[in-house]
Scaffold this motif. Sequence first.
Motif, mmCIF file in Angstrom:
data_model
loop_
_atom_site.group_PDB
_atom_site.id
_atom_site.type_symbol
_atom_site.label_atom_id
_atom_site.label_comp_id
_atom_site.label_asym_id
_atom_site.label_seq_id
_atom_site.Cartn_x
_atom_site.Cartn_y
_atom_site.Cartn_z
ATOM 1 N N LYS A 43 2.723 10.119 -4.041
ATOM 2 C CA LYS A 43 2.099 10.346 -5.329
ATOM 3 C C LYS A 43 2.863 11.433 -6.080
ATOM 4 O O LYS A 43 3.069 12.530 -5.567
ATOM 5 C CB LYS A 43 0.631 10.750 -5.160
ATOM 6 C CG LYS A 43 -0.272 9.588 -4.779
ATOM 7 C CD LYS A 43 -0.270 8.510 -5.858
ATOM 8 C CE LYS A 43 -1.190 7.359 -5.501
ATOM 9 N NZ LYS A 43 -1.139 6.281 -6.524
ATOM 10 N N GLY A 56 11.014 5.967 -15.535
ATOM 11 C CA GLY A 56 11.434 5.285 -14.316
ATOM 12 C C GLY A 56 12.590 5.985 -13.631
ATOM 13 O O GLY A 56 12.628 6.093 -12.398
ATOM 14 N N PHE A 91 7.765 3.913 -10.845
ATOM 15 C CA PHE A 91 6.921 4.011 -12.033
ATOM 16 C C PHE A 91 5.429 3.938 -11.702
ATOM 17 O O PHE A 91 4.603 4.508 -12.409
ATOM 18 C CB PHE A 91 7.288 2.891 -13.013
ATOM 19 C CG PHE A 91 6.541 2.944 -14.309
ATOM 20 C CD1 PHE A 91 6.946 3.793 -15.326
ATOM 21 C CD2 PHE A 91 5.419 2.150 -14.508
ATOM 22 C CE1 PHE A 91 6.246 3.846 -16.529
ATOM 23 C CE2 PHE A 91 4.718 2.196 -15.706
ATOM 24 C CZ PHE A 91 5.134 3.046 -16.713
ATOM 25 N N GLY A 92 5.082 3.273 -10.633
ATOM 26 C CA GLY A 92 3.670 3.118 -10.282
ATOM 27 C C GLY A 92 3.116 4.209 -9.390
ATOM 28 O O GLY A 92 1.986 4.082 -8.900
ATOM 29 N N ASP A 93 3.865 5.296 -9.201
ATOM 30 C CA ASP A 93 3.477 6.315 -8.223
ATOM 31 C C ASP A 93 2.894 7.592 -8.816
ATOM 32 O O ASP A 93 2.758 8.592 -8.107
ATOM 33 C CB ASP A 93 4.687 6.689 -7.357
ATOM 34 C CG ASP A 93 5.126 5.548 -6.457
ATOM 35 O OD1 ASP A 93 4.249 4.784 -6.008
ATOM 36 O OD2 ASP A 93 6.341 5.413 -6.221
ATOM 37 N N TYR A 151 -2.353 3.963 -18.472
ATOM 38 C CA TYR A 151 -1.950 4.166 -17.080
ATOM 39 C C TYR A 151 -3.165 4.547 -16.231
ATOM 40 O O TYR A 151 -3.330 4.063 -15.104
ATOM 41 C CB TYR A 151 -0.878 5.248 -16.998
ATOM 42 C CG TYR A 151 -0.116 5.258 -15.692
ATOM 43 C CD1 TYR A 151 1.133 4.652 -15.597
ATOM 44 C CD2 TYR A 151 -0.643 5.857 -14.549
ATOM 45 C CE1 TYR A 151 1.843 4.649 -14.399
ATOM 46 C CE2 TYR A 151 0.047 5.856 -13.355
ATOM 47 C CZ TYR A 151 1.289 5.253 -13.279
ATOM 48 O OH TYR A 151 1.975 5.244 -12.087
ATOM 49 N N LEU A 200 -5.283 1.489 -15.466
ATOM 50 C CA LEU A 200 -4.667 0.556 -14.525
ATOM 51 C C LEU A 200 -4.541 1.121 -13.113
ATOM 52 O O LEU A 200 -4.544 0.368 -12.136
ATOM 53 C CB LEU A 200 -3.278 0.150 -15.031
ATOM 54 C CG LEU A 200 -3.243 -0.658 -16.329
ATOM 55 C CD1 LEU A 200 -1.803 -0.879 -16.773
ATOM 56 C CD2 LEU A 200 -3.957 -1.999 -16.152
ATOM 57 N N SER A 201 -4.420 2.451 -13.004
ATOM 58 C CA SER A 201 -4.100 3.035 -11.697
ATOM 59 C C SER A 201 -5.121 4.037 -11.178
ATOM 60 O O SER A 201 -5.111 4.372 -9.994
ATOM 61 C CB SER A 201 -2.743 3.741 -11.773
ATOM 62 O OG SER A 201 -2.848 4.924 -12.563
#
Length: 227
Positions: free
Chosen positions: A2, A43, A53-55, A81, A84-85
């Motif tokens: 993370k 990114g 990018f998703g972390d 974001y 979504l996360s």
Amino acid sequence: MKLTLGVCTVGSFLKLSVYNGERYFNFSKKILNQEELFFDKLGELAGKAGGGFGDFGKICVINGPGRFTGMRISYTFARIYEALSGAELYGASVFDALAFNLYEKLSIGGRFRNAGVSVVCRAFKDEFYLCRYEIKKNTLRRVSEPLWLKAGEAAEKLRSFSGTVVGDSEEYGGIYGLSPSAEKAGASVSLIKPENIIKSALYFKKRDIKPLYLKPAKYEDRDKKSS
């Protein structure tokens, strides 16, 4: 893994920082259309930090004041974001970030010299933002609401101020001309530092990232005359 992301799009510079728990990976560039680089640089920094990018588990946003379009870029990105996360969002103002720069600079062996702090930034042409903080008992806190003042009014308030003035001289090189006799913070802290987007937002722990809009001085004058 993370990561923590810091974003500032409110000024003429796109500023990003990614923290992986050990190191800050930073980006700063003056660019008109910041959205053109925004996602590519996110990114890239995430990759350098060992993730993707998703972390992002936390997103820290400078929420103003500043350019309307710029404030909306970071706000909209962070909200989408989060949806979504589930990332945690933290907000800091330009004033918070600049005051934190000085707070960090005044640290001596983990202790902080007591000081009054005036943060000043250019708003538009001959109008300026002014906000006051204090460093006391190793703690930084805001002690006034931010104001949007004409140059003469800002200079008058700074003339009677006995503490340290910190301004964003990267955005406006003449910022310290408003306070020629005051103690000045120095060039190294007179700008939004990418890593301190994260540090200041997590220090103040404000979960509200709503864009900070202030009332221009001309409307303050109008309201005073009509009251």
